[in-house]
Write a protein that holds these residues in place. Structure first.
Motif, PDB file in Angstrom:
ATOM      1  N   THR A 236       0.814  -1.219   0.000  1.00 16.59           N
ATOM      2  CA  THR A 236       0.000   0.000   0.000  1.00 16.59           C
ATOM      3  C   THR A 236       0.851   1.275   0.000  1.00 16.59           C
ATOM      4  O   THR A 236       0.311   2.375  -0.085  1.00 16.59           O
ATOM      5  CB  THR A 236      -0.934   0.028   1.228  1.00 16.59           C
ATOM      6  OG1 THR A 236      -0.150   0.137   2.424  1.00 16.59           O
ATOM      7  CG2 THR A 236      -1.772  -1.241   1.290  1.00 16.59           C
ATOM      8  N   MET A 252      -3.145 -12.254  -4.744  1.00 15.48           N
ATOM      9  CA  MET A 252      -3.605 -11.477  -3.597  1.00 15.48           C
ATOM     10  C   MET A 252      -3.928 -12.400  -2.420  1.00 15.48           C
ATOM     11  O   MET A 252      -4.324 -13.558  -2.627  1.00 15.48           O
ATOM     12  CB  MET A 252      -4.868 -10.685  -3.963  1.00 15.48           C
ATOM     13  CG  MET A 252      -4.704  -9.741  -5.147  1.00 15.48           C
ATOM     14  SD  MET A 252      -3.836  -8.238  -4.745  1.00 15.48           S
ATOM     15  CE  MET A 252      -5.026  -7.383  -3.710  1.00 15.48           C
ATOM     16  N   ASN A 264      -8.059  -7.818   4.654  1.00 14.90           N
ATOM     17  CA  ASN A 264      -8.212  -7.498   3.230  1.00 14.90           C
ATOM     18  C   ASN A 264      -9.099  -6.280   3.002  1.00 14.90           C
ATOM     19  O   ASN A 264      -8.940  -5.567   2.010  1.00 14.90           O
ATOM     20  CB  ASN A 264      -8.776  -8.704   2.478  1.00 14.90           C
ATOM     21  CG  ASN A 264      -7.759  -9.825   2.324  1.00 14.90           C
ATOM     22  OD1 ASN A 264      -6.568  -9.626   2.533  1.00 14.90           O
ATOM     23  ND2 ASN A 264      -8.243 -11.007   1.977  1.00 14.90           N
ATOM     24  N   TYR A 268      -7.052  -4.216   0.271  1.00 13.26           N
ATOM     25  CA  TYR A 268      -7.433  -4.181  -1.143  1.00 13.26           C
ATOM     26  C   TYR A 268      -7.664  -2.758  -1.670  1.00 13.26           C
ATOM     27  O   TYR A 268      -7.125  -2.386  -2.714  1.00 13.26           O
ATOM     28  CB  TYR A 268      -8.666  -5.050  -1.385  1.00 13.26           C
ATOM     29  CG  TYR A 268      -8.379  -6.523  -1.577  1.00 13.26           C
ATOM     30  CD1 TYR A 268      -7.525  -7.222  -0.713  1.00 13.26           C
ATOM     31  CD2 TYR A 268      -8.965  -7.243  -2.597  1.00 13.26           C
ATOM     32  CE1 TYR A 268      -7.267  -8.573  -0.880  1.00 13.26           C
ATOM     33  CE2 TYR A 268      -8.712  -8.600  -2.783  1.00 13.26           C
ATOM     34  CZ  TYR A 268      -7.867  -9.257  -1.911  1.00 13.26           C
ATOM     35  OH  TYR A 268      -7.612 -10.597  -2.089  1.00 13.26           O
ATOM     36  N   ALA A 272      -5.256  -0.943  -4.402  1.00 15.49           N
ATOM     37  CA  ALA A 272      -5.818  -0.491  -5.678  1.00 15.49           C
ATOM     38  C   ALA A 272      -5.435   0.962  -5.955  1.00 15.49           C
ATOM     39  O   ALA A 272      -5.095   1.335  -7.090  1.00 15.49           O
ATOM     40  CB  ALA A 272      -7.330  -0.655  -5.682  1.00 15.49           C
ATOM     41  N   LEU A 287      -4.509  -9.735 -11.348  1.00 21.50           N
ATOM     42  CA  LEU A 287      -4.626  -9.962  -9.911  1.00 21.50           C
ATOM     43  C   LEU A 287      -5.471 -11.207  -9.668  1.00 21.50           C
ATOM     44  O   LEU A 287      -6.624 -11.259 -10.114  1.00 21.50           O
ATOM     45  CB  LEU A 287      -5.273  -8.747  -9.242  1.00 21.50           C
ATOM     46  CG  LEU A 287      -4.752  -7.370  -9.684  1.00 21.50           C
ATOM     47  CD1 LEU A 287      -5.569  -6.263  -9.037  1.00 21.50           C
ATOM     48  CD2 LEU A 287      -3.267  -7.221  -9.361  1.00 21.50           C
ATOM     49  N   THR A 289      -7.413 -13.705  -7.035  1.00 23.01           N
ATOM     50  CA  THR A 289      -7.969 -13.699  -5.686  1.00 23.01           C
ATOM     51  C   THR A 289      -9.289 -14.450  -5.636  1.00 23.01           C
ATOM     52  O   THR A 289      -9.962 -14.618  -6.663  1.00 23.01           O
ATOM     53  CB  THR A 289      -8.194 -12.264  -5.185  1.00 23.01           C
ATOM     54  OG1 THR A 289      -8.656 -12.299  -3.829  1.00 23.01           O
ATOM     55  CG2 THR A 289      -9.225 -11.532  -6.041  1.00 23.01           C
ATOM     56  N   GLU A 291     -11.304 -13.193  -3.173  1.00 27.70           N
ATOM     57  CA  GLU A 291     -12.076 -12.059  -2.645  1.00 27.70           C
ATOM     58  C   GLU A 291     -12.590 -11.233  -3.830  1.00 27.70           C
ATOM     59  O   GLU A 291     -12.233 -10.067  -4.026  1.00 27.70           O
ATOM     60  CB  GLU A 291     -11.198 -11.214  -1.731  1.00 27.70           C
ATOM     61  CG  GLU A 291     -10.814 -11.904  -0.416  1.00 27.70           C
ATOM     62  CD  GLU A 291     -11.735 -11.498   0.708  1.00 27.70           C
ATOM     63  OE1 GLU A 291     -12.948 -11.308   0.450  1.00 27.70           O
ATOM     64  OE2 GLU A 291     -11.242 -11.360   1.848  1.00 27.70           O
ATOM     65  N   LEU A 295     -12.357  -7.170  -4.425  1.00 23.12           N
ATOM     66  CA  LEU A 295     -11.435  -6.651  -5.431  1.00 23.12           C
ATOM     67  C   LEU A 295     -12.177  -5.802  -6.465  1.00 23.12           C
ATOM     68  O   LEU A 295     -11.719  -4.715  -6.840  1.00 23.12           O
ATOM     69  CB  LEU A 295     -10.695  -7.782  -6.122  1.00 23.12           C
ATOM     70  CG  LEU A 295      -9.679  -7.289  -7.156  1.00 23.12           C
ATOM     71  CD1 LEU A 295      -8.505  -6.608  -6.478  1.00 23.12           C
ATOM     72  CD2 LEU A 295      -9.200  -8.389  -8.070  1.00 23.12           C
ATOM     73  N   SER A 298     -12.906  -2.536  -4.983  1.00 17.72           N
ATOM     74  CA  SER A 298     -11.689  -1.746  -4.762  1.00 17.72           C
ATOM     75  C   SER A 298     -11.179  -1.132  -6.050  1.00 17.72           C
ATOM     76  O   SER A 298     -10.760   0.041  -6.067  1.00 17.72           O
ATOM     77  CB  SER A 298     -10.607  -2.638  -4.135  1.00 17.72           C
ATOM     78  OG  SER A 298     -11.028  -3.120  -2.866  1.00 17.72           O
TER      79      SER A 298
END
Length: 342
Positions: A236, A252, A264, A268, A272, A287, A289, A291, A295, A298
């Motif tokens: 990040t 991820m 997350n 996330y 992003a 990416l 994932t 999730e 995602l 995000s």
């Protein structure tokens, strides 16, 4: 297991076990090889079948399948006997009778008896050259020395490391041009960077992570990543200039084997936003994932990014069903980035 003469001409019907999502790309690679090497090519949900006539090397170099097998039809013993004479098994440098294992297939004991008495093979489940299994509707003989883990160098792994076939597919989706700067900002053991390095093309490969165990595993794999660089960095708050990265590929955290869903929720969106900052004007990110909703939300919340494709995937035993999301800049964001405007 026995070594393989990859340049010896052989002839067999073969079965290449891939994974849902990646199998279509494997099918295309087989069609690209084409006749006379591969004919009568077809796919199932997770494999490609073809008649092979020629050397094994071009097929062995493909990275989108795990197990390489001989299709045992119509009679498994006759097929294996023929393969020893002129097929794939003739390319094995055997020091004695082939060693075999038979898995949970119909008439298992009878098949074991036939292989021992008719062919003189050695039943050795702990150290086999050939493993007879059921693959969907097909009875196949997996060739041990042609497993993916034997075709390519061994790698250090972590519990949450990407499956190598899925990693190869994620890299393929990235459409990495020669000379590109490629970043995996959550690199773990650097599995995706190893797959990117296999493309060649004088790539500049960078892996970053905050976890010491991950960076140690990645360092162990760095000999497989020419021009590779490892950086300790938070995904990040990445230490790269605006628009400096041509391609981003990453696995991820799913919040299962590593991380958590609550973690997350913070990671996330922040990642992003950072992706929108570092990605080159014509850049692309892939990416992977589970999730998926998080995602998608995000990326939608990050200025100037859009998802252009989602490919649904599955791990070998079907316990995980991630997607690979292909992300690019919006047209307006590309224009702004090209002008140096945030």
């Amino acid at each position: 297991m026995s070594p393989v003469d990859l340049d010896r001409p052989v002839a067999d019907r073969v079965h290449l076990a891939s994974l849902p999502g990646a199998v279509e790309a494997l099918l295309q690679q087989c069609h690209d090889l084409g006749a006379p090497l591969l004919t009568n090519i077809r796919r199932t949900a997770d494999a490609v079948l073809a008649d092979l006539s020629g050397p094994l090397r071009p097929i062995a170099e493909l990275r989108l399948y795990s197990a390489f097998s001989i299709v045992l039809a119509p009679d498994p013993v006759v097929t294996l006997q023929r393969s020893v004479r002129s097929g794939v098994l003739s390319a094995l440098a055997l020091s004695g009778p082939p060693r075999f294992r038979v898995g949970g297939v119909p008439a298992r004991r009878a098949l074991i008896e036939r292989l021992v008495t008719e062919l003189g093979w050695a039943n050795d489940p702990g150290d086999y050259d050939v493993n007879v299994e059921r693959a969907g509707r097909e009875l196949v003989a997996q060739v041990g020395p042609l497993y993916r883990s034997r075709r390519f160098p061994a790698m250090a792994r972590l519990a949450a490391s990407a499956n190598p076939v899925l990693a190869a597919f994620v890299v393929l989706l990235a459409e990495i041009p020669p000379g590109a700067v490629v970043l995996d900002p959550l690199c773990g053991a650097a599995t995706l960077l190893v797959e990117a390095a296999a493309l060649g093309g004088s790539l500049h490969l960078i892996g970053s992570d905050v976890d010491d165990r991950a960076l140690a595993a990645a360092a162990a794999n760095l000999p497989l990543v020419p021009n590779g660089l490892l950086v300790r960095a938070d995904a990040t708050r990445l230490p790269f200039a605006h628009g400096a990265i041509d391609r981003v590929v990453t696995n991820m955290p799913f919040g299962k084997r590593v991380g958590s869903h609550s973690g997350n929720l913070a990671l996330y969106p922040a990642f992003a936003a950072e992706l929108a900052r570092i990605l080159a004007p014509d850049g692309r990110a892939v990416l992977m994932t589970e999730e998926k909703t998080l995602l998608t939300r995000s990326i939608a919340g990050a200025r100037g990014l859009k998802i252009v494709r989602e490919v649904k995937l599955a791990t070998p035993r079907g316990e995980l069903h991630p997607s690979a999301f292909v992300v690019e800049r919006t047209r307006a964001a590309r224009r702004r980035a090209a002008r140096g405007v945030g």
